[in-house]
Design an enzyme around this catalytic site. Structure first.
Site, mmCIF file in Angstrom:
data_model
loop_
_atom_site.group_PDB
_atom_site.id
_atom_site.type_symbol
_atom_site.label_atom_id
_atom_site.label_comp_id
_atom_site.label_asym_id
_atom_site.label_seq_id
_atom_site.Cartn_x
_atom_site.Cartn_y
_atom_site.Cartn_z
ATOM 1 N N ASP A 1 87.945 27.757 18.261
ATOM 2 C CA ASP A 1 86.742 28.554 18.434
ATOM 3 C C ASP A 1 86.997 30.005 18.020
ATOM 4 O OD1 ASP A 1 83.978 28.513 19.704
ATOM 5 O OD2 ASP A 1 84.908 30.121 20.871
ATOM 6 N N GLU B 1 86.778 27.606 13.226
ATOM 7 C CA GLU B 1 85.384 28.011 13.290
ATOM 8 C C GLU B 1 85.339 29.502 12.954
ATOM 9 O OE1 GLU B 1 81.573 28.756 16.175
ATOM 10 O OE2 GLU B 1 83.616 29.229 16.740
#
Length: 555
Positions: A215, A277
């Site tokens: 993330d 990401e």
């Protein structure tokens, strides 16, 4: 000489082919948002056992791997991305035994498993942050996070969810949170922080996961001195400036962290992989994240922002290949995820220039029929492209964005922190409809689900689509089967000039040549009689490819 052969010879190569020696280079990976996938215990929220029960569905869909969004202990302020323990399972989703069983059963079905690692921040309920609040300014406990002395917010950095990125604590110091105040940012210059995440990765690798989706890795290192953001926030969000223009993104010092992670993954057998990401622009900046000793993949978010016209799609595909090929990495193709407006609605939104992660409260429900038609055409185009592809749960059912949730039902902190100016991401996180009947359409035995499901979801139910040869679910199964049979993930890709409003691609593999054509215009394109039609995004009328249709042809 046939017309198709002439076009083939005139084509311009944009990608020389993808090696098939590592699974992640060509894999189709299915994202699961656990809370909304399938509920096994009747509490109205999805869980790990629910995922395990549905593994045959995913196997039959034809994907290669699963990516699970967070299922760790969390207060659920930000949908599980506010983590209080990185090495356990939240009781909402089950137990560690359930996680082990899911991984084992997925492997039995030939499916690999990726899980989320969230390294930028923790929950404010994490033991480290509780300790930091009890400790004195300047203490080792506070040094794990970003605390500063200031009379007011330390700088002008905004929170991604609205409002300032700083919150004051009782003794007067301020802490940084690029997201919600319940998600304090970690200090990645602190060696304890680095070791925590190496331990976390080892913990899950030892349990058998095949890798990680990381993330927002571009946020981990902040610029020395924490200077002000000197470009307009709205322009930065739209991508009008390089990501490195922000002092909290894409900074030098990140890449040594990524190399440390890559070394760890390489020490495990079985081709473990990680995907970034990384909301990073332009392409050459993103390419730095996927050099041979860093991430295996990075999400190609440029495609999420495509406009529905041939020139824009052609440019994005060409530039994506150029950047990834320069560092020997595969390109990833993704149209939807848990953070953006679903592409069955986004591709026909009233303002096509609006960023896909921005959903104003004024957004009107688009034409669902036109949206689904474009979504199917876009999916057929991108699933033909060499490289790796990511699918988001429910897109194979053609689910639209749900815009009319009652305000009191919304869970995304964006809605509250922008005083309702932005709807947030709840509309793409709805529970999945598995059956056309029942109070929650087969998602749960509960009358009420954690987000209320609209009555119209019955039309998208998996069991109803299973028996309809023209359904979106059947289309996805057919596309994925043909992609595998024709080894399209490995192919050489070339553009052929069919005119300004048509996008034509030739994908060459050891099986043969597949031509992919997408029509963006009102004028029809006649399918040549010497081509074998493999699949079309919607039924073809009288041999002519119409507006918002894609077709695969065998040459």
């Amino acid at each position: 000489m046939s017309m198709l052969t002439a076009k083939h010879r005139a084509a311009t190569m944009i990608h020389p082919g993808t090696a098939a020696d590592q699974w992640w280079r060509t894999a189709v990976i299915y994202q699961i948002y656990p809370r909304s996938f399938s509920d096994s215990d009747g509490d109205g929220a999805g869980d790990l056992q629910g995922i395990t029960d549905r593994l045959p569905y995913l196997r039959d869909l034809g994907v290669d791997a699963l990516w699970l969004s967070p299922f760790y202990p969390s207060p659920q302020v930000d949908g599980g991305y506010d983590i209080s323990d990185h090495q356990d399972v939240d009781p909402l989703f089950g137990t560690l035994d359930d996680a082990d069983e899911l991984i084992r059963r997925a492997h039995d079905h030939g499916l690999r498993v990726l899980i989320d690692i969230v390294p930028n921040h923790t929950s404010d309920q994490h033991p480290w942050f509780r300790e930091a609040l009890e400790a004195q300014p300047g203490s080792p406990a506070r040094d794990r996070y970003v605390f500063v002395d200031a009379d007011g917010p330390y700088n002008n950095w905004p929170s991604e969810f609205g409002g300032p990125a700083w919150t004051q604590v009782a003794d007067g110091q301020w802490y940084l949170h690029l997201f919600d105040p319940a998600q304090p940012d970690l200090n990645w210059r602190n060696p304890e922080v680095r070791e925590l995440f190496l331990e976390t990765m080892r913990f899950w690798l030892d349990r058998g996961v095949d890798g990680f989706r990381i993330d927002v890795p571009h946020h981990l290192i902040k610029a020395d001195g924490l200077p002000d953001l000197d470009v307009p926030w709205e322009d930065y969000v739209r991508g009008d400036h390089p990501t490195s223009a922000a002092p909290f993104a894409d900074q030098e010092g990140l890449h040594e962290i990524f190399r440390e992670w890559r070394t760890l993954l390489e020490s495990y057998p079985g081709q473990r992989a990680m995907v970034a990401e990384a909301w990073v622009a332009p392409h050459d900046r993103l390419a730095r994240y996927i050099r041979p000793d860093e991430f295996h993949q990075a999400f190609n978010f440029d495609v999420l922002a495509l406009r529905w016209d041939a020139a824009d799609v052609r440019r994005r595909v060409t530039e994506s290949y150029a950047a990834a090929d320069a560092v020997g990495a595969p390109t990833t193709w993704v149209l939807s995820n848990h953070d953006v407006m679903r592409h069955a609605s986004r591709l026909v939104r009233s303002d096509p220039a609006q960023a896909p992660w921005v959903l104003p409260s004024s957004e009107q429900a688009p034409d669902s029929s036109a949206g689904l038609r474009r979504a199917r055409a876009a999916t057929a185009l991108l699933l033909a492209l060499p490289g790796s592809a990511y699918l988001y749960q429910g897109e194979e059912l053609g689910l639209p964005e749900v815009l009319d949730l009652p305000d009191e039902a919304r869970r995304d902190p964006t809605f509250a922190r922008t005083a309702g100016r932005l709807r947030g991401r709840d509309g793409c996180r709805m529970p999945l409809p598995w059956s056309a009947s029942g109070p929650s359409f087969g998602f749960s035995e509960a009358e009420e689900t954690w987000l209320p499901m609209p009555a119209g979801f019955s039309a998208y139910a998996a069991d109803a689509q299973d028996h309809d040869p023209d359904s979106t679910l059947r289309l996805y199964r057919q596309l994925l089967r043909l992609r595998r049979e024709r080894r399209l993930g490995t192919g050489t890709a070339s553009l052929c000039d069919l005119g300004p409003d048509l996008l034509g691609l030739l994908i060459e593999t050891d099986i043969g040549t597949t031509m992919v054509v997408t029509n963006f215009s009102d004028s029809s394109w006649m399918i040549p009689s010497d081509a074998e039609m493999l699949v079309s995004s919607t039924p073809i009328a009288r041999g002519a490819l119409g507006r918002d249709q894609s077709v695969w042809l065998a040459l």
